[in-house]
Design an enzyme around this catalytic site. Structure first.
Site, PDB file in Angstrom:
ATOM      1  CB  SER A 204      10.147  -2.199   1.003  1.00 31.43           C
ATOM      2  OG  SER A 204      10.111  -0.907   1.864  1.00 31.43           O
ATOM      3  CE1 TYR A 219      11.195   1.689  -3.171  1.00 32.07           C
ATOM      4  CE2 TYR A 219      10.110   1.849  -1.042  1.00 32.07           C
ATOM      5  CZ  TYR A 219      11.102   1.577  -1.858  1.00 32.07           C
ATOM      6  OH  TYR A 219      11.999   0.676  -1.336  1.00 32.07           O
TER       7      TYR A 219
END
Length: 336
Positions: A204, A219
């Protein structure tokens, strides 16, 4: 009075060379920074626009691909794109694999196999050990050439660290970090024996292009692990096995439903299908190392954000995520 004014003018005159030197120094540093940023952006655009990567025939690695989390979002689109390119699919998910299996076979002349596995289970437990054994048996029976680690959890999100239960954080860690590691450990030995293979781990941009991602702390920390894990495997298996971490910005999936309207499908927010069409051709291409950003608009955004100071990144992200948090609490209150 006149003498004091004259003395003040003399002091200003003496300070002018120092002030001019300071101003010129700042102007030089600013120009240097702007030139460095412009050159980096120009190089990135040139590489992507004038010299786009030539995709590999992924079947050169082997006839089968393992795809985790293929039932929705980017994961589903990547699975379908791999099938379109002629790869048989071994699909790994906790449930609902029949629908995606039927969709693949109805569109493309490829085979599918399925392993129902909850990647949030700890392999130290009997249930987790049994799931790991089923995956291992399925992988060993096939000539797996490509592994795509897509499965990931983003909830709980838009919360302060202390607001979620420890078990919620641990579930995210088990899926995003342990699950990816376990699946790779099951698939990689076969690739080593055959001397060929490609591994794609989905990272990400929140952990690579942005200094912090407040209220999504765990996350983004797990995604940082994915990037470092991929970089180390890339160095370990530099011959025959291609390891890559893709780090996209926002893609129009259910993950971004709570974000502001600017994160709806647009030039900078591709649909899952559009992202998959850009992402799959990059598998096995080691241009610039293991970390890549396949989507052109994401690459441009990455370069633009590199010019923004970290403190501004922090302020904007925190402001947006606090807005999400308020919206989430209002929605929860309305359902009571």
């Amino acid at each position: 009075m006149a003498g004091a004014l004259h003395q003040h003018q003399q002091e200003l005159a003496q300070d002018q060379p120092a002030m001019a030197w300071w101003f010129l120094s700042l102007a030089f540093l600013g120009a240097l920074y702007a030139a460095a940023f412009a050159s980096r952006l120009l190089v990135s655009l040139t590489l992507l626009c004038l010299h786009p990567p030539k995709p590999k025939d992924l079947r050169c690695y082997g006839p089968w691909a393992v795809v985790t989390g293929p039932t929705s979002g980017i994961d589903r689109s990547v699975a379908l794109e791999l099938a379109r390119r002629g790869l048989n699919l071994l699909l790994v998910e906790v449930a609902n694999l029949q629908e995606i299996s039927d969709a693949v076979r109805s569109r493309y002349a490829v085979k599918t196999a399925a392993v129902v596995s909850d990647l949030s289970l700890d392999v130290a437990t009997p249930q987790g050990a049994e799931a790991a054994r089923r995956l291992q048996d399925a992988v060993e029976a096939l000539d797996v050439g490509v592994l795509v680690n897509n499965a990931g959890v983003v909830t709980p999100g838009a919360v302060f660290f202390h607001e979620a239960d420890v078990e919620e954080w641990m579930r995210m860690i088990r899926v995003n970090l342990w699950g990816l590691t376990e699946v790779t450990a099951a698939v990689l030995p076969g690739m080593v024996r055959r001397g060929r293979g490609a591994v794609l781990n989905m990272g990400s941009a929140s952990s690579e292009a942005i200094p912090s991602f407040p209220l999504y702390t765990i996350y983004t920390a797990t995604k940082r692990y994915v990037a470092q894990f991929s970089s180390s495997l890339y160095a370990e298996y530099s011959k025959g096995i291609d390891v890559q971490c893709q780090a996209p910005f926002f893609v129009a999936t259910t993950m971004v439903t709570g974000f502001s309207g600017i994160w709806r499908p647009s030039a900078f927010v591709p649909t899952p299908d559009a992202y998959a069409r850009a992402a799959v051709p990059w598998i096995g291409l080691g241009r610039g190392g293991p970390l890549c950003v396949p989507n052109l608009s994401h690459r441009i955004l990455w370069c633009l954000l590199a010019a923004v100071p970290g403190s501004i990144h922090d302020w904007v992200c925190l402001r947006e995520h606090l807005r999400q948090r308020r919206s989430m609490f209002r929605k929860a209150a309305s359902l009571r």
